[in-house]
Design a protein around this motif. Structure first.
Motif, PDB file in Angstrom:
ATOM      1  N   SER A 124       0.784  -1.271   0.080  1.00 25.50           N
ATOM      2  CA  SER A 124       0.080   0.023  -0.188  1.00 25.50           C
ATOM      3  C   SER A 124       0.893   1.108  -0.006  1.00 25.50           C
ATOM      4  O   SER A 124       2.036   1.058   0.334  1.00 25.50           O
ATOM      5  CB  SER A 124      -0.984   0.043   1.231  1.00 25.50           C
ATOM      6  N   GLY A 125       0.384   2.378  -0.657  1.00 27.11           N
ATOM      7  CA  GLY A 125       0.919   3.535  -0.635  1.00 27.11           C
ATOM      8  C   GLY A 125       0.227   4.770  -0.841  1.00 27.11           C
ATOM      9  O   GLY A 125      -0.881   4.406  -1.452  1.00 27.11           O
ATOM     10  N   LYS A 126       0.720   5.859  -0.924  1.00 30.52           N
ATOM     11  CA  LYS A 126      -0.054   7.129  -1.455  1.00 30.52           C
ATOM     12  C   LYS A 126      -0.443   6.935  -2.825  1.00 30.52           C
ATOM     13  O   LYS A 126       0.492   6.769  -3.596  1.00 30.52           O
ATOM     14  CB  LYS A 126       0.369   8.368  -0.795  1.00 30.52           C
ATOM     15  N   PHE A 127      -1.524   7.393  -3.468  1.00 30.54           N
ATOM     16  CA  PHE A 127      -1.717   7.374  -4.716  1.00 30.54           C
ATOM     17  C   PHE A 127      -1.135   8.353  -5.294  1.00 30.54           C
ATOM     18  O   PHE A 127      -1.032   9.653  -4.886  1.00 30.54           O
ATOM     19  CB  PHE A 127      -3.380   7.667  -4.991  1.00 30.54           C
ATOM     20  N   ALA A 128      -0.190   8.329  -6.402  1.00 34.60           N
ATOM     21  CA  ALA A 128       0.495   9.302  -6.793  1.00 34.60           C
ATOM     22  C   ALA A 128       0.147   9.435  -8.455  1.00 34.60           C
ATOM     23  O   ALA A 128       0.878   8.480  -9.140  1.00 34.60           O
ATOM     24  CB  ALA A 128       1.886   9.009  -6.757  1.00 34.60           C
ATOM     25  N   PRO A 129      -0.847   9.993  -8.923  1.00 31.94           N
ATOM     26  CA  PRO A 129      -1.339  10.185 -10.188  1.00 31.94           C
ATOM     27  C   PRO A 129      -0.051  10.399 -11.069  1.00 31.94           C
ATOM     28  O   PRO A 129      -0.369   9.930 -12.316  1.00 31.94           O
ATOM     29  CB  PRO A 129      -2.441  11.227 -10.133  1.00 31.94           C
ATOM     30  N   GLU A 130       1.130  11.060 -10.886  1.00 31.23           N
ATOM     31  CA  GLU A 130       1.814  11.618 -12.001  1.00 31.23           C
ATOM     32  C   GLU A 130       2.802  10.192 -12.386  1.00 31.23           C
ATOM     33  O   GLU A 130       3.422  10.287 -13.322  1.00 31.23           O
ATOM     34  CB  GLU A 130       2.687  12.494 -11.267  1.00 31.23           C
TER      35      GLU A 130
END
Length: 163
Positions: free
Chosen positions: A68-74
């Motif tokens: 799991s991790g923070k969503f990074a759209p870039e």
């Protein structure tokens, strides 16, 4: 709340101001109509209740925690849009359209006939006849014997009929 038309139909839309007062503008969120939503009870009804082993559950939780991790759209790109933009730009500049080379997969090629030849009874005779340009008729009950193999450049004079 409002309605907007695109894609050949009407959609519900909700307008919202940004949460940060320093940002200017509005956000538009497309919503779904009630008949487009599935009833969760109906959707999950077919899932059967099962007893989960505690070790399996703790392993699954650990794997989820690690991955799991923070969503990074870039980190994600719309590759279709990039390819479409490149194609349009190439057409505008009258340049050749960029084409992506298909991914080449290398694999070990196995000749299935190698194994079949070892198991074939009388293969030595067939191989020798083939080397001489003669093939044995393999039809059951056929009394024709040997027939000439059609050469690469000429015709044998006999026409073949398809089944």
């Amino acid at each position: 709340m409002g309605k907007i038309a695109f894609g050949g139909r009407e959609h519900l839309v909700a307008l919202a101001a940004p949460k940060d007062d320093k940002l200017a503008g509005m956000m538009a969120y497309t919503l779904r109509y009630a008949e487009e939503l599935r009833d969760p009870a109906e959707y999950f009804r077919e899932i059967k209740k099962v007893a989960v082993d505690e070790d399996q559950l703790s392993l699954a939780k650990e794997l989820i925690k690690r991955k799991s991790g923070k969503f990074a759209p870039e980190r994600f790109k719309d590759e279709y849009e990039v390819a479409l933009r490149e194609m349009v730009e190439a057409k505008v500049k009258h340049a050749p359209i960029p084409r992506e080379e298909p991914a080449r997969k290398t694999a070990k090629v196995i000749n299935l006939m190698d194994g079949a030849a070892e198991e074939c009874a009388g293969c030595d005779e067939a191989a020798a006849a083939k080397k001489k340009g003669v093939a044995r008729s393999m039809g059951t009950g056929s009394k024709k014997g040997l027939t000439l193999v059609k050469s690469a450049g000429g015709k044998t004079g006999r026409s073949r009929k398809s089944a």
